[in-house]
Design an enzyme around this catalytic site. Sequence first.
Site, PDB file in Angstrom:
ATOM      1  N   GLY A   1      13.668  34.142  49.809  1.00 40.59           N
ATOM      2  CA  GLY A   1      14.673  33.775  48.707  1.00 40.59           C
ATOM      3  C   GLY A   1      14.600  32.349  48.534  1.00 40.59           C
ATOM      4  O   GLY A   1      13.765  31.556  48.236  1.00 40.59           O
ATOM      5  N   GLU A   2      16.015  31.850  48.583  1.00 36.55           N
ATOM      6  CA  GLU A   2      16.101  30.354  48.506  1.00 36.55           C
ATOM      7  C   GLU A   2      16.915  30.219  49.935  1.00 36.55           C
ATOM      8  O   GLU A   2      18.192  30.491  50.103  1.00 36.55           O
ATOM      9  CB  GLU A   2      16.863  29.930  47.272  1.00 36.55           C
ATOM     10  CG  GLU A   2      16.982  28.747  46.872  1.00 36.55           C
ATOM     11  CD  GLU A   2      15.522  27.875  46.908  1.00 36.55           C
ATOM     12  OE1 GLU A   2      14.580  28.516  46.351  1.00 36.55           O
ATOM     13  OE2 GLU A   2      15.136  27.058  47.701  1.00 36.55           O
ATOM     14  N   SER A   3      16.102  29.234  50.835  1.00 35.78           N
ATOM     15  CA  SER A   3      17.030  28.863  52.196  1.00 35.78           C
ATOM     16  C   SER A   3      18.071  28.351  51.929  1.00 35.78           C
ATOM     17  O   SER A   3      19.082  28.425  52.552  1.00 35.78           O
ATOM     18  CB  SER A   3      15.777  28.185  53.018  1.00 35.78           C
ATOM     19  OG  SER A   3      15.421  27.239  52.276  1.00 35.78           O
TER      20      SER A   3
ATOM     21  N   CYS B   1       9.085  33.704  54.695  1.00 32.58           N
ATOM     22  CA  CYS B   1       9.321  32.668  53.665  1.00 32.58           C
ATOM     23  C   CYS B   1      10.613  31.954  53.750  1.00 32.58           C
ATOM     24  O   CYS B   1      10.742  31.221  54.809  1.00 32.58           O
ATOM     25  CB  CYS B   1       8.980  33.295  52.282  1.00 32.58           C
ATOM     26  SG  CYS B   1       8.569  31.839  51.191  1.00 32.58           S
TER      27      CYS B   1
ATOM     28  N   ARG C   1       9.302  22.736  53.701  1.00 34.13           N
ATOM     29  CA  ARG C   1       9.880  23.572  52.540  1.00 34.13           C
ATOM     30  C   ARG C   1       8.823  23.240  51.330  1.00 34.13           C
ATOM     31  O   ARG C   1       8.333  22.160  51.305  1.00 34.13           O
ATOM     32  CB  ARG C   1      11.059  23.402  52.143  1.00 34.13           C
ATOM     33  CG  ARG C   1      12.131  23.896  53.020  1.00 34.13           C
ATOM     34  CD  ARG C   1      13.572  23.530  52.776  1.00 34.13           C
ATOM     35  NE  ARG C   1      13.736  24.468  51.495  1.00 34.13           N
ATOM     36  CZ  ARG C   1      14.468  24.055  50.527  1.00 34.13           C
ATOM     37  NH1 ARG C   1      15.171  22.889  50.581  1.00 34.13           N
ATOM     38  NH2 ARG C   1      14.704  24.900  49.537  1.00 34.13           N
TER      39      ARG C   1
ATOM     40  N   ILE D   1       4.752  32.339  47.758  1.00 36.42           N
ATOM     41  CA  ILE D   1       5.658  31.907  46.690  1.00 36.42           C
ATOM     42  C   ILE D   1       6.410  30.824  47.037  1.00 36.42           C
ATOM     43  O   ILE D   1       7.256  30.863  47.863  1.00 36.42           O
ATOM     44  CB  ILE D   1       6.248  33.170  46.184  1.00 36.42           C
ATOM     45  CG1 ILE D   1       5.642  34.325  45.974  1.00 36.42           C
ATOM     46  CG2 ILE D   1       7.070  32.813  44.794  1.00 36.42           C
ATOM     47  CD1 ILE D   1       6.237  35.732  45.783  1.00 36.42           C
ATOM     48  N   ARG D   2       6.164  29.787  46.558  1.00 35.53           N
ATOM     49  CA  ARG D   2       6.658  28.405  46.913  1.00 35.53           C
ATOM     50  C   ARG D   2       7.064  28.324  48.513  1.00 35.53           C
ATOM     51  O   ARG D   2       8.195  28.450  48.958  1.00 35.53           O
ATOM     52  CB  ARG D   2       8.198  28.298  46.095  1.00 35.53           C
ATOM     53  CG  ARG D   2       7.699  28.129  44.726  1.00 35.53           C
ATOM     54  CD  ARG D   2       8.948  27.996  43.687  1.00 35.53           C
ATOM     55  NE  ARG D   2       9.789  28.957  43.826  1.00 35.53           N
ATOM     56  CZ  ARG D   2      11.165  28.960  44.430  1.00 35.53           C
ATOM     57  NH1 ARG D   2      11.559  27.822  45.094  1.00 35.53           N
ATOM     58  NH2 ARG D   2      11.963  29.938  44.616  1.00 35.53           N
TER      59      ARG D   2
ATOM     60  N   HIS E   1       4.991  36.917  52.137  1.00 35.89           N
ATOM     61  CA  HIS E   1       5.562  37.883  51.926  1.00 35.89           C
ATOM     62  C   HIS E   1       5.046  39.351  52.169  1.00 35.89           C
ATOM     63  O   HIS E   1       4.622  40.094  51.046  1.00 35.89           O
ATOM     64  CB  HIS E   1       6.285  37.944  50.449  1.00 35.89           C
ATOM     65  CG  HIS E   1       7.209  36.889  49.985  1.00 35.89           C
ATOM     66  ND1 HIS E   1       8.267  36.983  50.102  1.00 35.89           N
ATOM     67  CD2 HIS E   1       6.712  35.507  49.545  1.00 35.89           C
ATOM     68  CE1 HIS E   1       9.105  35.873  49.800  1.00 35.89           C
ATOM     69  NE2 HIS E   1       8.042  34.751  49.400  1.00 35.89           N
TER      70      HIS E   1
ATOM     71  N   GLU F   1       6.367  42.143  52.496  1.00 32.07           N
ATOM     72  CA  GLU F   1       7.269  43.047  51.753  1.00 32.07           C
ATOM     73  C   GLU F   1       6.837  43.312  50.406  1.00 32.07           C
ATOM     74  O   GLU F   1       6.958  44.314  49.881  1.00 32.07           O
ATOM     75  CB  GLU F   1       8.594  42.572  51.807  1.00 32.07           C
ATOM     76  CG  GLU F   1       9.196  41.546  51.129  1.00 32.07           C
ATOM     77  CD  GLU F   1       8.838  40.267  51.469  1.00 32.07           C
ATOM     78  OE1 GLU F   1       8.179  39.985  52.469  1.00 32.07           O
ATOM     79  OE2 GLU F   1       9.375  39.359  51.168  1.00 32.07           O
TER      80      GLU F   1
HETATM   81  N1  GLN Z   1      11.121  27.708  48.517  1.00 32.83           N
HETATM   82  C1  GLN Z   1      12.011  28.325  48.966  1.00 32.83           C
HETATM   83  C2  GLN Z   1      13.010  27.804  49.781  1.00 32.83           C
HETATM   84  O1  GLN Z   1      12.591  26.774  50.248  1.00 32.83           O
HETATM   85  C3  GLN Z   1      11.402  29.814  49.689  1.00 32.83           C
HETATM   86  C4  GLN Z   1      10.694  30.648  48.411  1.00 32.83           C
HETATM   87  C5  GLN Z   1      10.470  32.111  49.181  1.00 32.83           C
HETATM   88  O2  GLN Z   1      11.137  32.695  49.737  1.00 32.83           O
HETATM   89  N2  GLN Z   1       9.774  32.750  48.256  1.00 32.83           N
HETATM   90  O3  GLN Z   1      13.860  28.366  50.578  1.00 32.83           O
END
Ligand code: GLN
Length: 203
Positions: free
Chosen positions: A49-51, A81, A108, A137-138, A174, A176
Amino acid sequence: MSVLRIGVLAVQGDFAEHIELLRRIGVEPVEVRLPEHLGAIDALIIPGGESTTITRLLDIYDLRAPIKRLGRAGMPIWGTCAGAIVLAKGAGDLDRPSLGLMDIDVRRNAFGRQVDSFEADLDVGTLGDVPFHAIFIRAPVIHHAGDGVEVLAMLADGTIVAAREGHLLATSFHPELTDDPRFHQLLAAIAERSHRDRDRASK
Ligand code: GLN
């Protein structure tokens, strides 16, 4: 033994996909949104998600201290992630502290804008001979792993993307989002072992 219960931190990110996969392998998933949800679980997954958002919500929902306590007491925890960033001792440019449980330093968004997302087949020895199809993903990378940390997978250039420190697991990618349950089964196996050890200790 009773059915294994694995919690999935469900405050933000792709927790639903983890829950689906856990069901498929016969584990009872528990959505964790409040401290009381941590009471009856054998392991915890912190999803992607987004940390920055996840760490903020850990504070808002009073989950930070109890998760830290359980992680220190040996409860298996796996971060995927963003979840790996949240677990890490060195979490780079996060605007608030990570949980600081696992002895790894992460960077990150390490692949930059151009290669935001990509897929790669990884050799993961602990999971057997068949490569693991990993979706990034990112994604963060693990740029330092402490002495007690076992590297589970690297990209072709040697970048660490999966690691284990005893009861703690981190993947930059990921699992999942694939049909491959082997990382979820690995967490279940770690949880089962610590569950058994606890049973034995209480007898
Ligand atoms: N870029 C996100 C972060 O820094 C992580 C991306 C992800 O969980 N797919 O939290």
